[in-house]
Structure formats: structure tokens, C-alpha cells
Design a protein around this motif. Structure first.
Motif, PDB file in Angstrom:
ATOM      1  N   ILE A  33       0.832  -1.208   0.000  1.00 18.55           N
ATOM      2  CA  ILE A  33       0.000   0.000   0.000  1.00 18.55           C
ATOM      3  C   ILE A  33       0.862   1.253   0.000  1.00 18.55           C
ATOM      4  O   ILE A  33       0.614   2.206  -0.754  1.00 18.55           O
ATOM      5  N   VAL A  34       1.894   1.266   0.835  1.00 19.20           N
ATOM      6  CA  VAL A  34       2.776   2.436   0.903  1.00 19.20           C
ATOM      7  C   VAL A  34       3.493   2.656  -0.433  1.00 19.20           C
ATOM      8  O   VAL A  34       3.547   3.780  -0.949  1.00 19.20           O
ATOM      9  N   LYS A  35       4.032   1.576  -1.017  1.00 17.54           N
ATOM     10  CA  LYS A  35       4.747   1.707  -2.289  1.00 17.54           C
ATOM     11  C   LYS A  35       3.826   2.154  -3.416  1.00 17.54           C
ATOM     12  O   LYS A  35       4.210   2.995  -4.247  1.00 17.54           O
ATOM     13  N   LEU A  36       2.616   1.608  -3.457  1.00 16.71           N
ATOM     14  CA  LEU A  36       1.679   2.006  -4.508  1.00 16.71           C
ATOM     15  C   LEU A  36       1.242   3.457  -4.331  1.00 16.71           C
ATOM     16  O   LEU A  36       1.059   4.184  -5.320  1.00 16.71           O
ATOM     17  N   SER A  37       1.065   3.882  -3.106  1.00 13.12           N
ATOM     18  CA  SER A  37       0.679   5.277  -2.851  1.00 13.12           C
ATOM     19  C   SER A  37       1.741   6.230  -3.380  1.00 13.12           C
ATOM     20  O   SER A  37       1.428   7.243  -4.021  1.00 13.12           O
ATOM     21  N   HIS A  38       3.012   5.887  -3.136  1.00 17.20           N
ATOM     22  CA  HIS A  38       4.115   6.714  -3.650  1.00 17.20           C
ATOM     23  C   HIS A  38       4.115   6.723  -5.177  1.00 17.20           C
ATOM     24  O   HIS A  38       4.305   7.775  -5.800  1.00 17.20           O
ATOM     25  N   TRP A  40       1.611   6.171  -7.348  1.00 20.12           N
ATOM     26  CA  TRP A  40       0.487   6.939  -7.898  1.00 20.12           C
ATOM     27  C   TRP A  40       0.716   8.439  -7.740  1.00 20.12           C
ATOM     28  O   TRP A  40       0.373   9.226  -8.632  1.00 20.12           O
ATOM     29  N   ARG A  41       1.288   8.827  -6.612  1.00 23.30           N
ATOM     30  CA  ARG A  41       1.497  10.256  -6.357  1.00 23.30           C
ATOM     31  C   ARG A  41       2.621  10.817  -7.232  1.00 23.30           C
ATOM     32  O   ARG A  41       2.503  11.917  -7.780  1.00 23.30           O
ATOM     33  N   HIS A 127       4.680   3.252 -13.338  1.00 24.40           N
ATOM     34  CA  HIS A 127       3.245   3.194 -13.651  1.00 24.40           C
ATOM     35  C   HIS A 127       3.078   2.590 -15.048  1.00 24.40           C
ATOM     36  O   HIS A 127       3.736   3.015 -15.989  1.00 24.40           O
ATOM     37  N   THR A 145      -1.316  -6.051  -8.476  1.00 27.14           N
ATOM     38  CA  THR A 145      -1.264  -5.281  -7.233  1.00 27.14           C
ATOM     39  C   THR A 145      -0.209  -5.841  -6.294  1.00 27.14           C
ATOM     40  O   THR A 145       0.545  -5.096  -5.664  1.00 27.14           O
ATOM     41  N   ALA A 154       2.663   1.006 -10.086  1.00 25.50           N
ATOM     42  CA  ALA A 154       1.204   1.101 -10.164  1.00 25.50           C
ATOM     43  C   ALA A 154       0.723   0.600 -11.522  1.00 25.50           C
ATOM     44  O   ALA A 154       1.474   0.612 -12.508  1.00 25.50           O
TER      45      ALA A 154
END
Length: 200
Positions: A33-38, A40-41, A127, A145, A154
């Protein structure tokens, strides 16, 4: 009073094992979750098109889709036996051959991702557009995922309407999620255990 042997030798080890598994799963979920959040951002727009080769309709759809994002490289993951046909499909769609990259490591859906995750990560790809059949999207997205997410990549799914086949079963999705976690932990997917899969 002495505890029954059953508790000492069966119940307690099972509870401890379950606790370790749950803790590990929560830890892995948190990391993903943390890696995907980074990802996407930092990279909101996909940088690469990944085509999960499985049938000609998918590849034809991907070739048309690639025309709408003309600056992105295209990775076709699949069987080497289809390379010439796939090249001709992209050529007919007017896609420059320099955009194409063929990856022949994959032998099934899980390995479409495990074979490409490290290469994408090394290339700082954060991404990816993932092109596959509509009925295949839920399973492929679940695997992506876990596998790509563990590498901070992502995925934006792109659905090709290719068939009237029903959605894949929840059992297949769970099975391949387990295989994905196995790969994250051990580096092995278990694909070699399937007698129907012939290594390329």
C-alpha cells in the motif's frame, strides 16, 4: 495441573503459525500500500504499455490503443511463437517497430508480472498500462497489485472486449494471489508444478 499434551503439541503451534502468517500478510499489505501510494502520487500517468498476450484480439486491441498514446513503449509479454504475427498486427496499425519490446519469459498470468517486475523497476518504471481481456482483468489486476505493487509499480488496467466468456472464478484469483505472495517471499511462482506449462 499439567496442560494436556494436545494443547502443547498441536493447538499452540497452530495458533503460533497462524499468528505469524497473519502478521506477515498484514506487513506485506502495508508495504504494498505504501509503495503504490508513492507510485500513484509521483507518476500519475502510465509510462509503458504492457500487453498480456493470450489471443490475437488482445494484441489487435492493444495496437489500436497504442495509437492513442503514441509516445509510450510497448511490452508484449507472451509466447515466442506469436512474435511474427504480433509484429504484423502492430505494423498494420501503424506502430513503429522501435516501440515494441517482446518478453518471452512468461508462461501464465502470474509470470506475465514476475518476469517483468524487476526489469521495470530497474528502468524506474513506476506506472504501467496493463492491456488484457475484459474477463481476465480481475485476476490480472489482483496479481499486478501484489507483484508490481511490491516493486512500487502502479497499474492502470485497459480492458479489451474480446469474448463472451464468463468472469474468472474467485478460486483462480485466490490461487494466483497465493502464488504471487510465494514469489515475493521466495522468488518462485510454482509455475513449474503445472504439467500443462512448457517452459520457453
Amino acid at each position: 495441573m499439567r496442560k494436556p499434551a494436545f494443547l502443547k503439541w498441536v493447538v499452540y503451534p497452530l495458533v503460533l503459525t497462524l499468528a505469524v502468517v497473519v502478521a506477515g500478510a498484514l506487513l506485506l499489505a502495508g508495504v504494498v500500500i505504501v509503495k503504490l501510494s508513492h507510485a500513484w502520487r509521483e507518476v500519475p500517468a502510465p509510462q509503458v504499455i504492457l500487453v498480456l498476450e493470450g489471443d490475437t484480439n488482445r494484441v489487435s486491441f492493444a495496437a489500436e490503443f497504442a495509437r492513442s498514446v503514441p509516445n509510450l513503449p510497448i511490452w508484449i509479454s507472451g509466447n515466442p511463437g506469436g512474435e511474427q504475427l504480433n509484429r504484423s498486427i502492430f505494423q498494420q496499425a501503424g506502430i513503429a517497430p522501435q516501440r515494441l519490446h517482446f518478453e518471452f519469459c512468461a508462461s501464465d498470468t502470474v509470470t506475465h508480472f514476475t518476469c517483468n517486475a524487476r526489469d521495470f523497476a530497474k528502468a524506474n518504471t513506476r506506472h504501467v498500462y496493463m492491456v488484457t481481456s475484459d474477463q481476465h482483468i480481475p485476476r490480472a489486476k489482483a496479481i499486478a497489485t501484489l507483484v508490481f505493487g511490491s516493486h512500487g509499480i502502479a497499474v492502470t488496467p485497459v480492458s479489451a472486449t474480446t469474448s463472451v466468456m464468463p468472469p474468472e472464478s474467485l478460486l483462480r484469483i485466490i490461487r494466483d494471489c497465493v502464488r504471487s505472495v510465494l514469489w515475493i517471499v521466495t522468488g518462485r511462482t510454482g509455475a513449474s508444478l503445472n504439467p500443462k506449462i512448457q517452459p520457453h
